[in-house]
Design a protein around this motif. Structure first.
Motif, PDB file in Angstrom:
ATOM      1  N   GLN B 161      48.077  40.987  39.158  1.00  0.00           N
ATOM      2  CA  GLN B 161      47.097  40.382  38.254  1.00  0.00           C
ATOM      3  C   GLN B 161      45.737  41.038  38.461  1.00  0.00           C
ATOM      4  OE1 GLN B 161      47.011  36.126  38.323  1.00  0.00           O
ATOM      5  NE2 GLN B 161      49.219  35.933  38.184  1.00  0.00           N
ATOM      6  N   GLN B 162      45.445  41.298  39.740  1.00  0.00           N
ATOM      7  CA  GLN B 162      44.178  41.955  40.059  1.00  0.00           C
ATOM      8  C   GLN B 162      44.115  43.339  39.389  1.00  0.00           C
ATOM      9  OE1 GLN B 162      42.317  40.498  43.059  1.00  0.00           O
ATOM     10  NE2 GLN B 162      40.603  41.512  42.090  1.00  0.00           N
ATOM     11  N   MET B 163      45.244  44.034  39.406  1.00  0.00           N
ATOM     12  CA  MET B 163      45.288  45.349  38.769  1.00  0.00           C
ATOM     13  C   MET B 163      45.046  45.220  37.264  1.00  0.00           C
ATOM     14  SD  MET B 163      45.858  47.169  41.358  1.00  0.00           S
ATOM     15  CE  MET B 163      46.825  48.571  41.764  1.00  0.00           C
ATOM     16  N   VAL B 164      45.623  44.178  36.663  1.00  0.00           N
ATOM     17  CA  VAL B 164      45.432  43.964  35.232  1.00  0.00           C
ATOM     18  C   VAL B 164      43.953  43.699  34.948  1.00  0.00           C
ATOM     19  CG1 VAL B 164      45.978  42.459  33.285  1.00  0.00           C
ATOM     20  CG2 VAL B 164      47.761  43.075  34.922  1.00  0.00           C
ATOM     21  N   GLU B 165      43.355  42.915  35.821  1.00  0.00           N
ATOM     22  CA  GLU B 165      41.929  42.600  35.681  1.00  0.00           C
ATOM     23  C   GLU B 165      41.102  43.899  35.694  1.00  0.00           C
ATOM     24  OE1 GLU B 165      40.716  39.001  36.038  1.00  0.00           O
ATOM     25  OE2 GLU B 165      39.065  40.016  35.033  1.00  0.00           O
ATOM     26  N   ILE B 166      41.480  44.797  36.598  1.00  0.00           N
ATOM     27  CA  ILE B 166      40.761  46.069  36.686  1.00  0.00           C
ATOM     28  C   ILE B 166      41.015  46.908  35.439  1.00  0.00           C
ATOM     29  CG2 ILE B 166      40.668  48.258  37.950  1.00  0.00           C
ATOM     30  CD1 ILE B 166      41.332  46.489  40.491  1.00  0.00           C
ATOM     31  N   ALA B 167      42.283  46.929  35.017  1.00  0.00           N
ATOM     32  CA  ALA B 167      42.618  47.709  33.826  1.00  0.00           C
ATOM     33  C   ALA B 167      41.840  47.215  32.617  1.00  0.00           C
ATOM     34  CB  ALA B 167      44.121  47.625  33.556  1.00  0.00           C
ATOM     35  N   ARG B 168      41.637  45.894  32.560  1.00  0.00           N
ATOM     36  CA  ARG B 168      40.917  45.325  31.427  1.00  0.00           C
ATOM     37  C   ARG B 168      39.493  45.880  31.347  1.00  0.00           C
ATOM     38  NH1 ARG B 168      40.212  38.983  30.336  1.00  0.00           N
ATOM     39  NH2 ARG B 168      38.846  39.054  32.124  1.00  0.00           N
ATOM     40  N   ALA B 169      38.893  46.081  32.510  1.00  0.00           N
ATOM     41  CA  ALA B 169      37.530  46.599  32.527  1.00  0.00           C
ATOM     42  C   ALA B 169      37.488  48.030  32.011  1.00  0.00           C
ATOM     43  CB  ALA B 169      36.972  46.532  33.940  1.00  0.00           C
ATOM     44  N   LEU B 170      38.627  48.707  32.115  1.00  0.00           N
ATOM     45  CA  LEU B 170      38.640  50.104  31.727  1.00  0.00           C
ATOM     46  C   LEU B 170      39.151  50.312  30.310  1.00  0.00           C
ATOM     47  CD1 LEU B 170      40.135  51.395  35.071  1.00  0.00           C
ATOM     48  CD2 LEU B 170      37.746  51.063  34.460  1.00  0.00           C
ATOM     49  N   ALA B 171      39.503  49.227  29.644  1.00  0.00           N
ATOM     50  CA  ALA B 171      40.134  49.332  28.330  1.00  0.00           C
ATOM     51  C   ALA B 171      39.193  49.940  27.302  1.00  0.00           C
ATOM     52  CB  ALA B 171      40.612  47.968  27.865  1.00  0.00           C
ATOM     53  N   HIS B 172      37.940  49.582  27.385  1.00  0.00           N
ATOM     54  CA  HIS B 172      36.980  50.148  26.443  1.00  0.00           C
ATOM     55  C   HIS B 172      36.099  51.124  27.199  1.00  0.00           C
ATOM     56  CE1 HIS B 172      38.216  47.092  23.600  1.00  0.00           C
ATOM     57  NE2 HIS B 172      38.162  46.227  24.600  1.00  0.00           N
ATOM     58  N   GLU B 173      35.420  51.949  26.461  1.00  0.00           N
ATOM     59  CA  GLU B 173      34.602  52.964  27.107  1.00  0.00           C
ATOM     60  C   GLU B 173      33.586  52.324  28.050  1.00  0.00           C
ATOM     61  OE1 GLU B 173      32.410  56.750  25.263  1.00  0.00           O
ATOM     62  OE2 GLU B 173      34.534  56.378  24.897  1.00  0.00           O
ATOM     63  N   ALA B 174      33.548  52.862  29.271  1.00  0.00           N
ATOM     64  CA  ALA B 174      32.631  52.287  30.252  1.00  0.00           C
ATOM     65  C   ALA B 174      31.703  53.366  30.783  1.00  0.00           C
ATOM     66  CB  ALA B 174      33.400  51.679  31.405  1.00  0.00           C
ATOM     67  N   ARG B 175      30.446  52.969  31.027  1.00  0.00           N
ATOM     68  CA  ARG B 175      29.502  53.871  31.648  1.00  0.00           C
ATOM     69  C   ARG B 175      29.339  53.502  33.129  1.00  0.00           C
ATOM     70  NH1 ARG B 175      24.178  55.459  28.442  1.00  0.00           N
ATOM     71  NH2 ARG B 175      24.690  53.497  27.451  1.00  0.00           N
ATOM     72  N   ILE B 176      29.403  52.178  33.328  1.00  0.00           N
ATOM     73  CA  ILE B 176      29.253  51.660  34.683  1.00  0.00           C
ATOM     74  C   ILE B 176      30.378  50.666  34.936  1.00  0.00           C
ATOM     75  CG2 ILE B 176      27.804  50.248  36.198  1.00  0.00           C
ATOM     76  CD1 ILE B 176      25.425  51.296  34.394  1.00  0.00           C
ATOM     77  N   VAL B 177      31.095  50.814  36.039  1.00  0.00           N
ATOM     78  CA  VAL B 177      32.136  49.854  36.389  1.00  0.00           C
ATOM     79  C   VAL B 177      31.758  49.199  37.716  1.00  0.00           C
ATOM     80  CG1 VAL B 177      34.541  49.563  37.065  1.00  0.00           C
ATOM     81  CG2 VAL B 177      33.953  51.047  35.146  1.00  0.00           C
ATOM     82  N   VAL B 178      31.725  47.865  37.716  1.00  0.00           N
ATOM     83  CA  VAL B 178      31.378  47.135  38.928  1.00  0.00           C
ATOM     84  C   VAL B 178      32.626  46.429  39.436  1.00  0.00           C
ATOM     85  CG1 VAL B 178      29.874  45.387  39.940  1.00  0.00           C
ATOM     86  CG2 VAL B 178      29.087  46.726  37.981  1.00  0.00           C
ATOM     87  N   MET B 179      32.938  46.594  40.720  1.00  0.00           N
ATOM     88  CA  MET B 179      34.102  45.908  41.280  1.00  0.00           C
ATOM     89  C   MET B 179      33.668  45.039  42.443  1.00  0.00           C
ATOM     90  SD  MET B 179      37.062  48.732  41.193  1.00  0.00           S
ATOM     91  CE  MET B 179      37.409  49.627  39.680  1.00  0.00           C
ATOM     92  N   ASP B 180      33.940  43.742  42.301  1.00  0.00           N
ATOM     93  CA  ASP B 180      33.511  42.769  43.315  1.00  0.00           C
ATOM     94  C   ASP B 180      34.694  42.444  44.225  1.00  0.00           C
ATOM     95  OD1 ASP B 180      32.239  40.867  44.762  1.00  0.00           O
ATOM     96  OD2 ASP B 180      31.994  39.432  43.129  1.00  0.00           O
ATOM     97  N   GLU B 181      34.696  42.972  45.406  1.00  0.00           N
ATOM     98  CA  GLU B 181      35.773  42.771  46.385  1.00  0.00           C
ATOM     99  C   GLU B 181      37.147  42.881  45.742  1.00  0.00           C
ATOM    100  OE1 GLU B 181      35.355  40.492  49.611  1.00  0.00           O
ATOM    101  OE2 GLU B 181      33.240  40.015  49.406  1.00  0.00           O
TER     102      GLU B 181
END
Lengths: 326, 508
Positions: B161-181
């Protein structure tokens, strides 16, 4: 999060008030009494006060058990059905043996057996107590009619049997004395003994209690049995009061009891609650009942007003605790 | 590892920052959460954000995500000053945040969750499920995740699920990606996979903000580290200029002379715990070991190796299939915590909330739960004696609480853990089993817990410690046992132990 989220800045008095949800209930009770007595002077008459106390006693006896049960994280909805059945058993055995003592014993023990059954179903079969005791309620409500097709009449005519409910010790009716004794025992057990502490612990976190060497199942079983015995005792008093074993008595009684306990601040989630709160809860509900009768209001308000009061009191408690946690 | 030399050069001069926060301030009622904090993110770099709980990391991230509004300071993205007024605003600026808590809809499929922010529509305006599934599969392909886009999220393990959460952040074009623990619930393999993804993101020129407590991860993945403490920025340095000690010092504001103090001498000879041929239905297979008085026996294992199962079996909490457990010469009846406790073995559970704390009850009741009988006469609790005994432990362990009547849920994780330790020590134990004793505890409080564990061993207790943290294992144990798939695959002394040996045995 800071180290400690709750600063201990409130003064000692404010702190004690905030820690005491009973203050709100006590205030509510006082306001009710004053309000009713202003419009109906007979509220304070000795007869009326004794009538209120007599009304309270039945709810309080079962309420003492129910409080412990809720603190332990369980509930028993079968107490109403159980006390009706117990009353029939008590009357029937007295009829057959001619002994009030044996009849009373049989009634009380019957309630204890119902409690044991509930406890075993919950702790051994792991059936949720809400469901298990609704099932027991249904079994008892049907079962009582297999036991007796109609109300069990008093054929023994022993005065001792009716004395259980109508007798007095000095100026105070016996049921009130019994309720006071039950309350005192439960209060001491819950407040001052290791048993009481473990009941709280099991309700607050059964796994932690088990890791600490306790047996949550046995404790819960014990509290179920105690609640059952108290329901049996109440059934006996009620049968004495009505002078019959009435199979349909006590319908909805369990809800009154639980309402009083919840109103008293005991949590349905376990681990939180006090008997003092339950006492106040019972008094408030019964004073409301009494007020509605002596003010000659619509009887249906006897259900409506307590319902509203429970929502309000629970909400106030929530507000108070939220303020407390800040 | 980032072996490239660029980090040693002042990169600021050559690359335009992807985002620049300057003088950020944020005030909550009664607390100044952030004061004059600056953060500069460069494209293609991984910027680690560190600090203890309450340091202001989350507040800063939430400002970046548009969840909170700053009270002071400026945010420039691509050189243009911007206000991030809402999460939507932040998303539009290309800022994607993966929060620690999983915020997926468990009844939806993986693909539906990934595109939930903006479902693609077809010509007639209805959602194009085909496109969604195809795009999700393509996304996974790109970042190397192996998850079925059509699976229901609720059916996946937490790590996926955590991986899906991360993938969701990458689904659209991103300039900055923040990952909290992001690694808190991932297995080592998944962490490696995640780090691969992070490196790929960086190589695409995305600026990554990485929040973590785990020092080893920071040294592996980050280019730059910013440390916050009490809402202020303490330092921003290339990771190469930091050591473990300097990072910890920045985070807690004082030097921890020795994270793993050692006051105890050599272990005594008397065997206190003897486990022979222990197997359970759940996991354990033929586990045998001994623990002596005065030693810390560390058990290491990857997720699912059976550490917690072993801990619960030997204290009598869980049933066992075969085997013998002996405490100080006396056999322990399995699946019976009562005899375990009376023989003198207790478990400090890995899961404080569900198996240790009575959250609604005061510190007093929580501390005395296992030793109440000592303060009772004929079943009545002597509260005076109980209170003075608990108070003695509160003083000795330096437990920060306004009073014994304080509900334990209001204490910090470190102080809660100390109360639970006190619960056991108030009744003279012979053996204490500690399962992940510092999970979710700040670095500062960690060293105190380590010191307490050392003291226990020094007092002659046998300490059995289950841990998945390598530094903790190596720093605290006298002997080390490594578990894999329910078996002990290696035992070694502290002097013989190396990370490599341990990991090899853990993977075996």
């Amino acid at each position: 999060m800071s180290e400690i989220t709750q600063p201990a800045k409130s003064g000692p008095v404010a702190g004690r008030l905030a820690n005491n949800s009973q203050i709100v209930l006590l205030a509510l009770l006082v306001v009710l009494c004053i309000g009713i007595s202003l419009s109906a002077a007979q509220f304070y008459s000795v007869e009326n006060v004794i009538a209120i106390l007599r009304q309270c006693s039945l709810v309080l006896i079962v309420g003492a058990g129910m409080t412990m049960l809720l603190i332990a994280g369980e509930v028993d909805l079968s107490v109403g059905a159980s006390l009706a059945f117990s009353g029939c058993v008590a009357m029937d055995v007295t009829n057959k043996t001619g002994s009030v003592f044996l009849g009373a014993l049989a009634g009380i023990l019957f309630g204890g057996l119902v409690g044991l059954f509930n406890g075993l179903v919950v702790t051994r079969l792991k059936v949720n107590s809400l469901i298990a005791t609704i099932a027991t309620m249904m079994i008892l409500q049907g079962g009582v009619f297999l036991y007796t097709r109609e109300a069990v009449q008093n054929k023994h005519q022993q005065p001792a049997f009716t004395d259980i409910s109508t007798g007095y010790l000095g100026p105070i009716p016996l049921p009130v004395i019994i309720a006071a004794a039950v309350f005192a025992c439960a209060y001491v057990a819950l407040r001052y003994t290791t048993l009481g502490r473990y009941i709280y612990a099991v309700g607050a976190n059964a796994k932690a209690a088990r890791l600490s060497g306790r047996r949550p199942e046995q404790l819960k079983l014990l509290v179920f049995v105690v609640t059952g015995l108290l329901a049996g005792l109440t059934g006996l008093i009620l049968a004495s009061l009505m002078n019959t074993g009435q199979p349909t008595a006590g319908r909805g009684f369990e809800l009154t009891v639980i309402a009083a306990v919840i109103l008293g601040g005991t949590s349905l989630l376990g681990g939180r609650g006090t008997l003092l709160g339950t006492l106040l809860g019972v008094l408030i509900l019964k004073v409301i009942d009494n007020g509605i009768i002596i003010l000659r209001w619509d009887q249906n308000l006897q259900m409506i007003v307590p319902g509203v009061v429970i929502v309000l009191a629970t909400y106030l408690d929530l507000v108070r605790r939220r303020a407390d946690a800040r | 590892m980032h072996a490239d030399a660029t980090i040693d050069e002042p990169a600021v001069a050559t690359i335009d920052p992807a985002m620049e926060m300057t003088g950020i301030g944020k005030r909550f009622p009664g607390v100044l959460a952030l004061e004059n904090v600056g953060l500069t993110l460069e494209p293609g770099k991984v910027h680690a954000l560190m600090g203890e709980n309450g340091a202001g990391k989350s507040t800063l991230i939430k400002i970046l995500a548009g969840v909170y509004q700053k009270d002071a300071g400026a945010i420039r993205i691509g050189g243009v000053e911007t206000d991030l007024r809402s999460p939507r605003d932040a998303l539009r600026q290309g800022i994607k945040v993966v929060f620690q808590e999983i915020a997926l809809i468990s009844e939806f499929t993986v693909a539906e969750n990934i595109f939930i922010e903006e479902y693609p529509v077809n010509g007639v305006g209805s959602i194009s499920w085909k496109t969604i599934r195809r795009d999700a599969a393509a996304l996974f392909e790109r970042i190397g995740f192996n998850v079925d886009p059509a699976a229901k999220v609720g059916d996946l393990p937490v790590s996926q699920q955590q991986m899906v959460e991360i993938a969701r952040a990458l689904a659209h074009e991103a300039r900055i990606v923040v990952m909290d623990e992001p690694t808190s619930s991932l297995t080592p393999n998944e962490v490696a996979l995640l780090f691969g993804v992070i490196r790929r993101l960086a190589s695409l020129g995305i600026a990554v903000v990485y929040v973590s407590h785990k020092l080893d991860e920071i040294f592996e993945i980050a280019d730059t580290v910013t440390v916050l403490r009490d809402g202020r920025r303490i330092s921003t340095k290339p990771v190469g200029e930091h050591t473990h000690d300097s990072l910890i010092q920045d985070m807690i504001g004082r030097r921890i002379e020795n994270l793993f103090p050692r006051s105890r001498g050599v272990a005594r000879d008397d065997v206190v715990v003897k486990v022979e041929g222990l197997s359970t239905d759940s996991k354990l297979k033929d586990v045998s070991f001994e623990a002596r008085a005065g030693e810390v026996l560390g058990f290491f294992g990857l997720m699912g190796a059976g550490r917690t199962e072993l801990a619960k079996a030997i204290v009598g909490y869980d049933p066992i299939k075969t085997g013998r457990i002996t405490i100080a010469g006396q056999p322990l009846s399995p699946h019976n915590t009562r005899t375990g406790v009376s023989l003198g073995i207790g478990l400090l559970s890995e899961d404080r909330k569900t198996e240790g704390l009575m959250l609604e009850l005061p510190v007093l009741q929580n501390a005395s739960l296992a030793s109440l009988e000592q303060f009772a006469r004929a079943g009545f609790v002597d509260e005076k004696r109980e209170k003075s005994a608990v108070q003695a432990f509160v003083d000795r362990f330096r437990i920060k609480t306004p009073g014994l009547g304080q509900q334990i849920k209001n204490l910090s994780g470190g102080n809660q853990q100390k109360v639970l330790l006190a619960r056991w020590l108030m009744r003279g134990l012979k053996v204490i089993v500690v399962d992940e004793p510092t999970r979710g505890i700040d670095v500062g409080a960690k060293s105190e817990i380590f010191a307490l564990i050392d003291q226990l061993a020094a007092q002659g207790l046998a300490v059995i410690m289950m841990t998945s943290e390598m530094p903790e294992l190596l720093g605290l144990s006298d002997r080390i046992a490594v578990m894999a798939e329910g078996r002990i695959t290696a035992t070694m002394s502290r002097d013989d132990a190396t990370q490599e040996k341990i990991l090899n045995a853990a993977i075996a």
